[in-house]
Design a protein around this motif. Structure first.
Motif: not given
Length: 494
Positions: A84-95, A116-131
């Motif tokens: 979610f934040y990766r896309d948000a930063y890109r859409n806003l043109g933020l570094d 938060l309900r509109e998105y899948r939970s995976e969209d807000f979960l950090a991919a690099n953090v162990p389950v």
């Protein structure tokens, strides 16, 4: 600068307010138990606790610098690992490498439960953090629909540390006995999460330690079953040092025990009010009966820890713990509220790397505080007061927002109804029709009823029809709370 706590280590802190041989023995037991807790929960618990005690003596500028350092790490982590934040930063043109301070934080979108309900939970979960670091939890559903989210297992030592840190402000010790009067959803229970073997063993040990701790120090009662006389009996038998509970339930218990003339034999160190706003009339009832400091805490279930607590020297104001969160009070257009303005309370959790809550709209309204230096000497920023849930506000005939706190101040500060009204709830039955439910005090009569109607008409507008109805009690919602205002869109939703 005396901040009310010792800076000389655990033993000095836990014994700082005790005297005599008995107190010394009690302090020694607490010291041993405190060190055992540190060993089981982890070194981060002890480190976080010491850091919070040290940080409260820093200046506002130093605290902001510390918070922004944590914020920069969190924002970069979210940009790299959370969809979610990766896309948000890109859409806003933020570094993300250029986002460091509070001004940069305000460039990001505000999120809330609906988003938060509109998105899948995976969209807000950090991919690099162990389950195994994910702890699944759920809100109480007080707004009508429960909400599931994930905590970061590494946050838990900070949760324990923050509780003890706030306790220390009012002389409460880690293993003081206490009674909890809360909703069943707040009773202690395991949090779900897949774990590796080492984490599972630590979790089992922590759970066992918590169970022992609670059997020694705690008695719990549900707000749905909290009979005032039974609470009095339990308090006399258990002899707690303090009581923690939902604000409205504690006020109802205090009112009933005052009426029955059933005082407590032993003085308490404090009464901790949670989950609902502490209005002047509720505070007065609690203080009159318990004759102890009223400690008001604010937190979010989504964050787990308490985010702020009222100040000893300025009891109406909250100190925000910037070691844990960054707070913003925003107008409807998203700009920062000015001093004295009411706005949406938006929080950023600086420690949840599993599911970052960045600029999270809490659903609460707060009044911005202009004062930067508090009389107590702590540098933590201030909130003048929490006004209540945005979903529990109504508008007057001119469209101006009326919050639960502003209604209370109007009835009990601007107009003195303390001798005629014990408890109340304003129900908006339609756009221009309201019913005020009143649990009457001894001074209530027809003249008081007319005064209430006239006063509410002045507050809400002459075009509004107001009925005052006396009742024996204000019923609890399913959440265990008693909202002071039930807007039209919430009527019929328990």
């Amino acid at each position: 600068m005396d901040l009310g706590v010792s800076q000389e280590g655990d033993g000095a802190w836990t014994r700082s307010k005790t005297r005599g041989a008995e107190a010394s023995r009690g302090g020694s037991v607490r010291d041993a138990a405190f060190r055992l807790t540190s060993a089981v929960v982890g070194r981060r618990f002890k480190g976080a606790f010491d850091e919070m005690r040290r940080a409260q003596g820093f200046s506002a500028a130093e605290l902001q610098e510390r918070a922004e350092a944590r914020l920069a790490l969190l924002l970069q982590h979210a940009a790299e690992n959370v969809p979610f934040y990766r896309d948000a930063y890109r859409n806003l043109g933020l570094d993300p490498n250029q986002l460091h301070g509070l001004d940069d934080l305000r460039k990001l979108p505000v999120i809330n439960k609906n988003i938060l309900r509109e998105y899948r939970s995976e969209d807000f979960l950090a991919a690099n953090v162990p389950v195994n670091r994910r702890l699944q939890a759920t809100t109480s559903g007080s707004t009508g629909e429960p909400f599931s989210f994930y905590l970061d297992r590494r946050m838990m030592p900070l949760v324990f540390a923050s509780h003890l840190f706030y306790d220390s402000w009012f002389g409460l010790h880690p293993f003081d006995r206490h009674i909890r009067i809360v909703a069943p959803s707040m009773m202690q229970r395991p949090v779900q999460g897949d774990t590796l073997k080492a984490a599972r063993l630590r979790y089992a040990a922590t759970t066992r330690l918590q169970s022992l701790y609670e059997s020694w120090t705690q008695r719990s009662a549900s707000v749905f079953e909290a009979d005032a006389v039974e609470v009095h009996r339990q308090t006399e038998a258990f002899r707690p040092h303090y009581i923690v509970g939902y604000t409205s339930t504690l006020a109802v218990i205090a009112s009933e025990l005052l009426k029955r003339n059933l005082p407590l034999a032993r003085k308490l160190k404090g009464i901790i009010t949670i989950a609902e706003i502490l209005t002047p009339e509720r505070k007065l009832l609690i203080e009159r009966y318990f004759d102890a400091p009223v400690i008001n805490r604010y937190g979010q279930r989504e964050f787990k820890f308490w985010c702020s607590q009222n100040c000893m020297d300025a009891p109406e104001r909250f100190h925000v713990n910037t070691e844990l969160v960054i707070s913003e009070i925003l107008r409807e257009d998203g700009t920062p509220a000015a001093e004295g303005e009411v706005g949406r309370l938006v929080l950023t959790n600086l420690h949840n790397y599993v599911m970052p809550f960045i600029r999270y709209d809490t659903g609460d309204l707060a009044r911005a505080e202009g004062q930067t230096v508090c009389a107590c000497g702590r540098g933590f920023p201030l909130i003048e007061r929490v006004e209540g849930r945005a979903a529990e506000c109504i508008k007057d005939s001119s469209g101006k927002l009326v919050s639960p706190m502003s209604l209370s101040l109007y009835l009990f500060a601007s107009n003195d109804f303390a001798d005629t009204v014990r408890h109340y709830q304003l129900v908006e039955e339609s756009q221009n029709r309201l019913r005020l439910l009143v649990v009457p005090a001894d001074g209530f009569n027809e003249q008081a009823r007319e005064r209430l109607c006239d006063s509410l008409a002045q507050l809400l507008g002459e075009s509004v029809t107001i009925e005052v109805k006396t009742v024996k009690a204000i019923p609890l919602e399913k959440s265990g709370k008693r909202p002071l205002i039930k807007p039209f869109h919430h009527v019929g939703v328990a």
